[in-house]
Design an enzyme around this catalytic site. Structure first.
Site, short mmCIF file in Angstrom:
data_model
loop_
_atom_site.label_atom_id
_atom_site.label_comp_id
_atom_site.label_asym_id
_atom_site.label_seq_id
_atom_site.Cartn_x
_atom_site.Cartn_y
_atom_site.Cartn_z
CE LYS A 17 0.84 17.20 102.67
NZ LYS A 17 1.65 17.26 101.49
NE ARG A 93 5.34 16.83 96.19
CZ ARG A 93 5.46 16.03 97.23
NH1 ARG A 93 4.56 15.13 97.51
NH2 ARG A 93 6.49 16.16 98.04
NE ARG A 130 7.83 17.35 108.83
CZ ARG A 130 7.34 17.40 107.60
NH1 ARG A 130 6.03 17.40 107.43
NH2 ARG A 130 8.12 17.49 106.56
NE ARG A 162 10.85 14.32 105.88
CZ ARG A 162 9.75 14.55 105.16
NH1 ARG A 162 8.57 14.11 105.57
NH2 ARG A 162 9.82 15.20 104.02
NE ARG A 173 10.55 18.95 101.41
CZ ARG A 173 10.67 18.80 102.73
NH1 ARG A 173 11.72 19.23 103.36
NH2 ARG A 173 9.71 18.23 103.41
P1 AMP Z 1 6.89 14.28 101.02
O1 AMP Z 1 7.13 13.38 102.18
O2 AMP Z 1 5.54 14.08 100.38
O3 AMP Z 1 7.21 15.73 101.31
O4 AMP Z 1 7.94 13.81 99.88
C1 AMP Z 1 9.33 13.89 100.08
C2 AMP Z 1 10.03 13.99 98.73
O5 AMP Z 1 9.78 12.83 97.93
C3 AMP Z 1 9.58 15.15 97.86
O6 AMP Z 1 10.22 16.37 98.21
C4 AMP Z 1 9.98 14.66 96.47
O7 AMP Z 1 11.38 14.79 96.26
C5 AMP Z 1 9.66 13.18 96.54
N1 AMP Z 1 8.26 12.90 96.11
C6 AMP Z 1 7.24 12.45 96.88
N2 AMP Z 1 6.10 12.30 96.16
C7 AMP Z 1 6.41 12.66 94.89
C8 AMP Z 1 5.66 12.74 93.68
N3 AMP Z 1 4.35 12.44 93.62
N4 AMP Z 1 6.33 13.17 92.57
C9 AMP Z 1 7.63 13.48 92.59
N5 AMP Z 1 8.39 13.43 93.71
C10 AMP Z 1 7.80 13.03 94.86
#
Ligand code: AMP
Length: 221
Positions: A17, A93, A130, A162, A173
Site C-alpha cells: 500500500k 480500520r 521491510r 520499524r 496485526r
Molecule cells: P499502519 O502504518 O497503517 O500499519 O498503522 C500502524 C499502527 O497505527 C496500527 O497497527 C494501529 O495501532 C495504529 N493505527 C493506524 N491507523 C489506525 C486506525 N484507523 N484505527 C486504529 N488504529 C490505527
C-alpha cells in the site's frame, strides 16, 4: 469529470500500500493520508496523542475509533483534501470508522475502495524485510549490503526497521486485520464500491490495474 480523486486503499500490512500510495499520489496530485504515519509523527513529537499511540502501536492494538475519526475529520477539512481529494491509507480500520467516514464525506463521496490482495504468507516475508524512512515514509527492502539505519534516497532521513515490524507484532496485526478490518470488505462490497486488486504481481502491474480502476470509478462517479 471533476479534478482529483477520493479513494480508500485497503490490504494487509505489507501488501504494498505504501509504495502504491506514493505513486498514486504523484500521478493524480492528491495527498496521501496515512493514519499510521500521522500517529508515528505524533509519537516522534511526543504529544499527548503520541504518548498514548506509541504504546498502542507497540502492543499491536488499534487506537480508539473516536480519536481516529476526529483526526480524519480535521485532516479532510484541510484545503488540499477539499480541493484535490485524498488517498486514505490505514483508515477506516473498523466498520464504526467507515460509517463515520461516510458521514464526513457526505458532500464529496468516496469514488472507490481498492483492496490490494496479497496472501498472508507473502506479506509476512515482505514485512520482515521491510525498512522505512522515518521522515517521508518511503519503503525499502533490507539488503545484506546495508546496515540499519541508512540514509533515505528521497529525503535524506533515517531508513529504519520499524519497531512494530517484529514477527510477534506482525502476526498480531495480521490477526487484527482479519478480525476487525475484513468486515469492511463486506461493508464496501455490498454497495459496489469495492474493487479487488491482485497485489502479488509486480509493482508496475499493480499500479496499472489500480489506475485503470480509479479512472473507471471517476468516470462513473
Ligand atoms: P499502519 O502504518 O497503517 O500499519 O498503522 C500502524 C499502527 O497505527 C496500527 O497497527 C494501529 O495501532 C495504529 N493505527 C493506524 N491507523 C489506525 C486506525 N484507523 N484505527 C486504529 N488504529 C490505527
Amino acid at each position: 469529470m471533476t479534478a482529483g480523486v477520493r479513494l480508500i486503499i485497503m490490504g494487509r500490512q505489507g501488501a504494498g500500500k505504501g509504495t502504491q500510495c506514493q505513486r498514486i499520489s504523484r500521478h493524480y496530485v492528491v495527498p496521501h493520508i496515512s493514519t499510521g504515519d500521522i500517529l508515528r509523527a505524533a509519537v516522534r513529537e511526543g504529544t499527548e496523542l503520541g504518548k498514548m499511540a506509541g504504546q498502542v502501536i507497540k502492543a499491536g492494538r488499534l487506537v480508539g475509533d473516536d480519536i481516529m475519526i476526529e483526526i480524519i475529520r480535521e485532516r479532510l477539512e484541510q484545503d488540499d483534501a477539499r480541493t484535490r481529494g485524498y488517498i486514505l491509507d490505514g483508515f477506516p480500520r473498523t466498520v464504526a470508522q467507515a460509517i463515520a467516514l461516510d458521514a464526513i464525506a457526505a458532500e464529496r463521496p468516496i469514488h472507490v475502495v481498492l483492496d490490494l490482495d496479497v496472501p498472508r504468507e507473502l506479506v509476512i516475508q515482505r514485512i520482515s524485510a521491510r525498512r522505512v524512512c522515518r521522515d517521508c515514509g518511503t519503503n525499502y527492502v533490507a539488503t545484506t549490503q546495508k546496515r540499519d539505519p541508512w540514509i533515505c534516497d528521497s529525503c535524506g532521513g533515517d531508513v529504519i526497521h520499524r519497531n512494530d515490524d517484529t514477527p510477534e507484532s506482525i502476526s498480531q496485526r495480521l490477526d487484527l486485520y482479519e478480525s476487525q478490518t475484513s468486515p469492511l470488505l463486506d461493508f464496501y462490497g455490498r454497495d459496489g464500491r469495492l474493487v479487488e486488486i491482485d497485489g502479488s504481481v509486480s509493482p508496475n502491474e499493480v499500479f496499472g490495474t489500480l489506475t485503470a480502476a480509479i479512472d473507471h470509478a471517476r468516470k462513473n462517479g
